[in-house]
Scaffold this motif. Structure first.
Motif, PDB file in Angstrom:
ATOM      1  N   TYR A 251       0.843  -1.194   0.000  1.00 17.26           N
ATOM      2  CA  TYR A 251       0.000   0.000   0.000  1.00 17.26           C
ATOM      3  C   TYR A 251       0.874   1.238   0.000  1.00 17.26           C
ATOM      4  O   TYR A 251       1.875   1.319   0.708  1.00 17.26           O
ATOM      5  CB  TYR A 251      -0.912   0.003   1.230  1.00 17.26           C
ATOM      6  CG  TYR A 251      -1.931  -1.108   1.225  1.00 17.26           C
ATOM      7  CD1 TYR A 251      -1.683  -2.303   1.878  1.00 17.26           C
ATOM      8  CD2 TYR A 251      -3.133  -0.968   0.544  1.00 17.26           C
ATOM      9  CE1 TYR A 251      -2.608  -3.332   1.869  1.00 17.26           C
ATOM     10  CE2 TYR A 251      -4.070  -1.995   0.518  1.00 17.26           C
ATOM     11  CZ  TYR A 251      -3.794  -3.174   1.185  1.00 17.26           C
ATOM     12  OH  TYR A 251      -4.712  -4.188   1.170  1.00 17.26           O
ATOM     13  N   LEU A 255      -2.950   4.591   0.881  1.00 17.98           N
ATOM     14  CA  LEU A 255      -3.592   3.296   1.122  1.00 17.98           C
ATOM     15  C   LEU A 255      -4.201   2.699  -0.142  1.00 17.98           C
ATOM     16  O   LEU A 255      -5.140   1.903  -0.062  1.00 17.98           O
ATOM     17  CB  LEU A 255      -4.656   3.384   2.230  1.00 17.98           C
ATOM     18  CG  LEU A 255      -4.125   3.645   3.639  1.00 17.98           C
ATOM     19  CD1 LEU A 255      -5.259   3.598   4.643  1.00 17.98           C
ATOM     20  CD2 LEU A 255      -3.042   2.643   4.014  1.00 17.98           C
ATOM     21  N   ASP A 256      -3.679   3.059  -1.287  1.00 20.91           N
ATOM     22  CA  ASP A 256      -4.066   2.397  -2.528  1.00 20.91           C
ATOM     23  C   ASP A 256      -3.183   1.170  -2.722  1.00 20.91           C
ATOM     24  O   ASP A 256      -1.961   1.251  -2.544  1.00 20.91           O
ATOM     25  CB  ASP A 256      -3.886   3.332  -3.730  1.00 20.91           C
ATOM     26  CG  ASP A 256      -4.857   4.495  -3.697  1.00 20.91           C
ATOM     27  OD1 ASP A 256      -6.001   4.275  -3.279  1.00 20.91           O
ATOM     28  OD2 ASP A 256      -4.458   5.610  -4.078  1.00 20.91           O
ATOM     29  N   PRO A 257      -3.758   0.031  -3.102  1.00 21.32           N
ATOM     30  CA  PRO A 257      -2.942  -1.166  -3.303  1.00 21.32           C
ATOM     31  C   PRO A 257      -2.094  -1.049  -4.561  1.00 21.32           C
ATOM     32  O   PRO A 257      -2.558  -0.580  -5.592  1.00 21.32           O
ATOM     33  CB  PRO A 257      -3.989  -2.287  -3.415  1.00 21.32           C
ATOM     34  CG  PRO A 257      -5.228  -1.599  -3.901  1.00 21.32           C
ATOM     35  CD  PRO A 257      -5.199  -0.224  -3.303  1.00 21.32           C
ATOM     36  N   LEU A 304      -8.385  -4.245   2.880  1.00 22.11           N
ATOM     37  CA  LEU A 304      -7.321  -3.647   3.667  1.00 22.11           C
ATOM     38  C   LEU A 304      -7.527  -3.925   5.153  1.00 22.11           C
ATOM     39  O   LEU A 304      -6.587  -4.288   5.870  1.00 22.11           O
ATOM     40  CB  LEU A 304      -7.265  -2.131   3.419  1.00 22.11           C
ATOM     41  CG  LEU A 304      -6.334  -1.323   4.332  1.00 22.11           C
ATOM     42  CD1 LEU A 304      -4.906  -1.838   4.245  1.00 22.11           C
ATOM     43  CD2 LEU A 304      -6.402   0.161   3.986  1.00 22.11           C
ATOM     44  N   ASN A 418       4.590  -4.087   5.181  1.00 17.91           N
ATOM     45  CA  ASN A 418       4.421  -3.145   4.073  1.00 17.91           C
ATOM     46  C   ASN A 418       5.663  -2.253   4.006  1.00 17.91           C
ATOM     47  O   ASN A 418       5.640  -1.093   4.384  1.00 17.91           O
ATOM     48  CB  ASN A 418       3.155  -2.303   4.291  1.00 17.91           C
ATOM     49  CG  ASN A 418       2.708  -1.598   3.027  1.00 17.91           C
ATOM     50  OD1 ASN A 418       2.049  -2.172   2.190  1.00 17.91           O
ATOM     51  ND2 ASN A 418       3.063  -0.336   2.898  1.00 17.91           N
TER      52      ASN A 418
END
Length: 725
Positions: A251, A255-257, A304, A418
């Motif tokens: 991410y 918080l965009d994949p 998420l 992450n």
């Protein structure tokens, strides 16, 4: 110390720990009661309405026919699909998705009934689309017109309620069915599938293997059932018009994949997020998710939140290349505050996620800044304030804080899962800014930068030289030492009856801890990194291979000679020089031991800040440990490597320089031996430094080189009296 034992340092309990198929040691924190119960009042109100739309005489007969077919420990397959019923343009996609489920499972001889639950969300009664939705439901139901397949559409006849709530609705239905059939939810493989994908063939075997569930070709189902992991097996994404698979998901700051496409056929990768096409888990895992926020509408936010659940409170995510799904339409992500389930997380959802998982640290501010800075429709400050207000509302209500507090912090997700460089760099900058604001206006003196000649090097995960290990990665890890539960043995008695846990002061000296191991023993490392390791100020694991995985961060430090037991001296020699070249200035004391070591940093710090040590540590090198006489020779005293040994800065600098910079060979620069503790003591001895007596005022040892129970029960042999006749 204590071999493979994990002795406690207090009298409280420990969370369960299991090993997964890859040898990773993961924490199975027991979840709360079934989260569905939290919403039982809502379920009771909605169920009669929903049940009216999903039941028919035909369906009742089918469910009843399943009940008698429940012999053995076989796995049941259940599928849940969320479908936006307000958009009829997508109806063809869900038909293709369901057909792909049927096509890819029909040859698998499970001998059990398979349940498919398409959830048609937002099919308003009286709406012009209502008849279309009823026709779609009937078409889906008829696709499962087989004795071993149930396709039961669940229709929400009101405004759309979003992905999380529809998943809860479907799993409540499955839970009721499982209870009636006397099936353990842990024996049901739940697959959450997008409504616009085509599952590819041969996915069942790798998925069930990843979840440690029974499949027809597995010989020993009992052994697999004995290991109940709370992980998620995510299908890799096959993008349209591409041969690449989207597997490892990270991410960004908004918080965009972000998919890392892989052209090779890597079988399995650990991933920060769900690949999104389809995700499989035990039904019990879904029911035990710590936090299910029903206000999360989009699939991106729901996935998420589920990823954070299993990484911070469970066993993580595995993406499987040999289980993948083809997207029927391109995947898009967006920062706009919309409710399109194919877009990214909305501002409202970002605020709720931050209020649940990002309550500490600078991450919420980073998130709001990243999302608002890309805005083209409203001012960045307005968007940031809106997300901040949503976050504060969640925190004030403490809706999920008590549950989230039982899990690892968001720092763990950023530092070890992450691992995007943007997060780490910006977090560091913000922390430095906050630290500067907290300090007085006095200018801090600059540290003297010493010129150190470099003799050592280390490799990264790809074998490239020049790697510098991050010795602070473990500082934010939660220790579970105070939650340990160990069997009632002499080892536990020693550490609970004879050893007391000290409370060092906030100004206690900083300790750098080193553990040395080899790659095939990496399974031992999580027992250290989840107990005493986080209590060290700096922590390094030296191994034969550099690895960065959850709970296991190791570094391969180059040394002379082969990697073998009879050459540990060269390994330790290089370790100490590497530590000296890279970390010496920041720490006060340095401790080393093997991978079977259990250190109590609280007690070590308490001892090191005692008047006895502080009065001499700046005046003389201190080489501290459990003193042994080499083969009984009291002139050759060394500190046993069993319990490890500790050095102050003066001793550390002397050892690191003398081992590499002496013109003679008195510190054995070319020797190959396993007796590294003897060799270290020998190098100190030629420099007139001898092991310090670390016994307490009662003559008791502080460093214990054997297993704890041995120290508890050992009795000195009675002196034999020989009588001559």
């Amino acid at each position: 110390h204590g071999g493979t034992q994990r002795p406690p340092v207090s009298r409280t309990k420990m969370t369960n720990i299991t090993y997964n198929r890859n040898g990773y040691r993961r924490h199975n924190r027991p979840g709360p009661a079934n989260p569905i119960k939290v919403f039982s009042f809502i379920a009771v109100l909605l169920w009669p309405v929903v049940y009216f739309f999903i039941t028919s005489n035909d369906a009742g007969v089918r469910v009843a026919s399943v009940r008698h077919d429940n012999s053995g420990a076989r796995t049941k397959l259940a599928f849940v699909l969320h479908h936006d019923a307000s958009n009829n343009n997508n109806n063809n996609f869900i038909i293709q998705t369901v057909q792909s489920i049927l096509d890819t499972t029909k040859n698998d001889e499970f001998g059990e009934t398979m349940v498919i639950l398409p959830v048609l969300d937002g099919a308003k009664q009286g709406d012009e689309n209502s008849h279309v939705i009823k026709g779609l439901a009937q078409q889906l139901r008829e696709m499962g017109d087989h004795d071993d397949v149930i396709i039961q559409p669940l229709i929400n006849p009101d405004e759309p309620i979003g992905v999380v709530r529809t998943r809860l609705m479907a799993t409540e239905y499955l839970s009721t069915m499982a209870k009636e059939m006397n099936i353990d939810p842990a024996d049901i493989c739940l697959v959450l599938v997008r409504d616009d994908v085509v599952l590819q063939s041969h996915w069942t075997e790798p998925v069930l293997e990843a979840l440690h569930l029974y499949s027809p070709t597995m010989a020993n189902s009992d052994a697999l059932h004995a290991s109940r992991l709370s992980n998620i097996a995510s299908f890799a994404v096959q993008f349209p018009d591409s041969d690449h698979l989207g597997m490892n998901v990270e991410y960004n700051l908004a918080l965009d994949p972000q998919w890392k496409q892989q052209g090779d056929k890597t079988k399995l990768v650990l991933s920060a997020g769900l690949a999104g096409a389809a995700s499989a888990m035990r039904l019990r895992t879904f029911l035990d998710l710590v936090i299910q926020d029903q206000m999360l509408y989009s699939a991106a936010a729901a996935d998420l939140n589920m990823a954070l659940n299993v990484w911070l409170c469970g066993d993580g995510i595995d993406v499987l290349s040999d289980a993948h799904a083809l997207l029927l339409r391109p995947q898009s992500s967006s920062n706009n505050d919309t409710t399109n389930t194919n877009n990214g997380v909305t501002d409202f959802e970002a605020g709720r996620i931050s209020g649940t998982w990002m309550t500490d640290g600078p991450y919420s501010a980073m998130l709001f800044h990243a999302r608002s800075s890309s805005s083209s429709t409203s001012s960045s400050s307005t968007r940031a304030l809106y997300m901040q207000s949503v976050m504060e509302d969640v925190m004030e209500r403490r809706r999920y804080q008590d549950d989230a507090d039982r899990c690892r912090s968001f720092d763990h997700f950023i530092d070890h899962i992450n691992t995007s460089p943007d997060w780490a760099n910006i977090a560091m900058q913000l922390e430095e800014m906050e630290e500067n604001e907290r300090t007085d206006e006095h200018v801090k003196p600059q540290k003297n930068v010493r010129a150190i000649k470099r003799y050592t090097d280390a490799t990264d995960e790809n074998g490239n030289l020049g790697f510098i290990y991050n010795e602070k990665w473990l500082r934010n890890e939660p220790s579970i030492s105070d939650k340990m539960r160990c069997p009632q043995t002499t080892h536990k008695r020693m550490l609970t009856e004879k050893v007391q846990l000290a409370e060092p002061s906030p100004k206690a000296p900083k300790i750098f801890c080193v553990v040395y191991t080899i790659e095939k023993a990496h399974f031992k490392i999580p027992g250290i990194t989840s107990t005493w390791g986080p209590k060290c100020d700096g922590f390094l694991v030296a191994s034969t291979k550099t690895v960065t995985e959850p709970g296991i961060h190791t570094v391969n430090i180059i040394h002379d000679g082969p990697e073998e037991y009879n050459n540990i001296w060269q390994k330790v020699r290089s370790i100490w020089r590497y530590v000296y070249e890279n970390y010496f200035d920041e720490y006060d004391y340095f401790h080393i031991g093997g991978d079977d070591l259990f250190l109590i940093p609280e007690n070590l710090k308490y001892y090191l800040e005692s008047d006895e040590i502080t009065s001499i540590t700046d005046k003389q090198p201190l080489f501290m440990g459990r003193r042994f006489a080499e083969q009984g020779n009291t002139k050759r005293i060394f500190n046993s490597g069993g319990s490890g040994y500790t050095m102050n800065k003066l001793a550390m600098e002397l050892l690191a320089t003398q081992m590499y910079e002496r013109d003679d060979r008195l510190c054995a620069p070319k020797a190959h031996t396993f007796a590294e503790d003897v060799m270290v003591a020998s190098c100190f001895r030629v420099n007139k430094i001898f092991p310090y007596d670390t016994r307490d005022e009662f003559g008791s040892e502080r460093y214990m080189p054997f297993m704890p129970g041995h120290h508890l029960t050992y009795q000195a042999p009675k002196k034999k009296i020989q009588v001559k006749i």
